[in-house]
Design an enzyme around this catalytic site. Sequence first.
Site, PDB file in Angstrom:
ATOM      1  N   ARG A  79     -76.433  14.882  22.612  1.00 12.56           N
ATOM      2  CA  ARG A  79     -75.098  14.395  23.009  1.00 12.56           C
ATOM      3  C   ARG A  79     -75.189  13.094  23.795  1.00 12.56           C
ATOM      4  O   ARG A  79     -74.395  12.179  23.605  1.00 12.56           O
ATOM      5  CB  ARG A  79     -74.358  15.478  23.811  1.00 12.56           C
ATOM      6  N   SER A  80     -76.205  13.003  24.654  1.00  7.80           N
ATOM      7  CA  SER A  80     -76.435  11.760  25.405  1.00  7.80           C
ATOM      8  C   SER A  80     -76.546  10.570  24.464  1.00  7.80           C
ATOM      9  O   SER A  80     -75.917   9.536  24.674  1.00  7.80           O
ATOM     10  CB  SER A  80     -77.764  11.846  26.161  1.00  7.80           C
TER      11      SER A  80
ATOM     12  N   GLU B  58     -79.766   0.858  38.961  1.00  6.38           N
ATOM     13  CA  GLU B  58     -80.985   0.122  39.340  1.00  6.38           C
ATOM     14  C   GLU B  58     -81.837   1.000  40.264  1.00  6.38           C
ATOM     15  O   GLU B  58     -81.330   1.988  40.819  1.00  6.38           O
ATOM     16  CB  GLU B  58     -80.604  -1.174  40.062  1.00  6.38           C
TER      17      GLU B  58
ATOM     18  N   LEU C 176     -67.444   4.370  32.008  1.00 11.99           N
ATOM     19  CA  LEU C 176     -67.826   5.705  32.495  1.00 11.99           C
ATOM     20  C   LEU C 176     -66.682   6.700  32.336  1.00 11.99           C
ATOM     21  O   LEU C 176     -66.915   7.885  32.083  1.00 11.99           O
ATOM     22  CB  LEU C 176     -68.280   5.638  33.956  1.00 11.99           C
TER      23      LEU C 176
ATOM     24  N   GLN D  39     -72.968  47.582  34.713  1.00 12.92           N
ATOM     25  CA  GLN D  39     -71.883  46.817  35.343  1.00 12.92           C
ATOM     26  C   GLN D  39     -72.334  45.432  35.803  1.00 12.92           C
ATOM     27  O   GLN D  39     -71.592  44.444  35.697  1.00 12.92           O
ATOM     28  CB  GLN D  39     -71.320  47.582  36.544  1.00 12.92           C
TER      29      GLN D  39
ATOM     30  N   GLU E  46     -73.939   9.814  35.200  1.00 16.92           N
ATOM     31  CA  GLU E  46     -72.495   9.550  35.060  1.00 16.92           C
ATOM     32  C   GLU E  46     -71.733   9.921  36.329  1.00 16.92           C
ATOM     33  O   GLU E  46     -70.584  10.353  36.272  1.00 16.92           O
ATOM     34  CB  GLU E  46     -71.907  10.352  33.883  1.00 16.92           C
TER      35      GLU E  46
ATOM     36  N   THR F 254     -72.866  11.691  40.304  1.00 13.58           N
ATOM     37  CA  THR F 254     -73.410  12.999  40.690  1.00 13.58           C
ATOM     38  C   THR F 254     -72.263  13.972  41.005  1.00 13.58           C
ATOM     39  O   THR F 254     -71.119  13.564  41.219  1.00 13.58           O
ATOM     40  CB  THR F 254     -74.311  12.890  41.943  1.00 13.58           C
TER      41      THR F 254
ATOM     42  N   ASP G 149     -71.667  15.435  43.721  1.00 16.91           N
ATOM     43  CA  ASP G 149     -71.010  15.128  45.005  1.00 16.91           C
ATOM     44  C   ASP G 149     -70.165  13.863  44.926  1.00 16.91           C
ATOM     45  O   ASP G 149     -69.119  13.776  45.579  1.00 16.91           O
ATOM     46  CB  ASP G 149     -72.054  15.012  46.127  1.00 16.91           C
TER      47      ASP G 149
END
Length: 392
Positions: free
Chosen positions: A97-98, A140, A247, A287, A371, A373, A375
């Site tokens: 996919r990348s 970079e 992006l 379960q 793409e 992170t 966070d």
Amino acid sequence: MSKDRFQFHDYYLADELLTEEHILVRNSVREWVKKEVSPIVEDACQKAEFPKQWIRGLADIGAFGPYIPVEYGGGGLDQIAYGLIMMELERGDSGLRSTASVQSSLVMYPIYTYGSEEQRKKYLPKLANGEWMGCFGLTEPDHGSNPSGMLSNIKDKGDHYLLNGSKMWISNAPFAHVAVVWAKDEQGVIRGMILERGMEGFTTPETHGKWSLRASATGELVFDNVKVPKENILPNVKGLKGPLGCLNSARYGISWGAIGAALDCYDSALRYSKERIQFGKPIAGFQLTQKKLAEMITEITKAQLLTWRLGVLKNENRATPAQISMAKRNNVNMALQIAREARQIHGGMGITGEYPIMRHMMNLESVITYEGTHDIHLLITGMDVTGLNAFE
Ligand code: TGC
Ligand code: FAD
């Protein structure tokens, strides 16, 4: 890997939200993945090789530039079709996919959106048919989450620019024919440009030793006084919004792609748990196993609906970058959690190449970082809802 026994799961009948064309496109990609990808992907990952024969297949199924207009060689499809293609490809492998999402959203998209008519005509048809492969250089060594600090730079030399600097972690770099590269001009403004393999001073050393995305080639881009003709500059965008605009498109595709990886893990875990007998009954009957499976399909279903809605908004040009960030973050994290739980359900077999689980899990460790992170996307949502910037 053993035979690909994947079955699709659509708990909320979300297929009813799709058109016939969507289903047709989706099914043809699914068949191609079963026939051409599943039988060799495990071996490719073990050897850390990108199977080059996939390029022709990806072009034939229309995975390069599905939403680029037909007159430039693209598929002329809508954003939901694009998302479905990414989902099916990532069901096979995130690295596959990348390769397709870089080509479509990070190379064809900027050339189509920011390029001159001459650039569109020169590059897009060849990128669509896989004759040329592309890569995208933003990150970079010292500027990953904060690309605005990039050091790569161009100096005006009259009829050309002189490019110096370097990029790292670049998908497709080792074999790409063209690279869309972002660098600052003498005024410190970020500009996009198209580099071609063979330009003097331009090299693409491969990155080795990855434990993730092993079937995708990653490398550096090194620019040592590369002469970039002025006609190779993307004329219609200046500033960080250029690469960030690309992006948006790639992150949107990833939000669909991650569902594919999650579905593959869930499907394998469901089947395994019904077949694996311990204490005299299938482990699916315990379960604790059911809790795992029930939570997996719940999260997958939520992601399917979120992403479909995002696709509708994207088709209407109403999807905001922050909405895309939310979907990318949620879905990739969801897929990674499901891969980890699926690994538990497979017991020891879960660590082997007999099942796709560990491969997806390791791949998703890159997907949750590239793409933007996990966070960074949280902070984008945080800024969107509060109006306050917590990046700096
Ligand atoms: P900031 O000041 O917020 O914005 C600068 C300018 O950009 C505009 N903008 C956007 N435009 C379009 N789409 C977006 N998503 C945008 N986000 C911001 C903004 O309006 C502004 O425009 P203007 O006209 O005022 O100049 O920028 P910042 O420097 O504070 O950074 C913001 C931040 C941290 C969110 C951003 O830099 C970011 O997203 N960082 C993460 C970097 C990242 O995602 N890198 C990915 C590299 S490519 C990759 O990983 C490919 S992997 C492919 C694969 O193998 O599949
Ligand atoms: P850093 O930015 O150094 O981040 C390290 C940690 O710090 C993260 O957890 C991050 O969330 C955290 N952090 C950073 N800033 C903040 C903050 N303000 N607040 C809180 N936490 C913060 N790039 C390309 O340009 N093209 C490609 O094709 C491409 N392909 C890739 C392929 C792979 C396999 C990988 C792994 C990466 C690829 N990338 C590519 C690069 C990718 O986009 C970056 O790795 C990513 O943006 C993160 O940058 P970094 O690795 O430098 O991490």
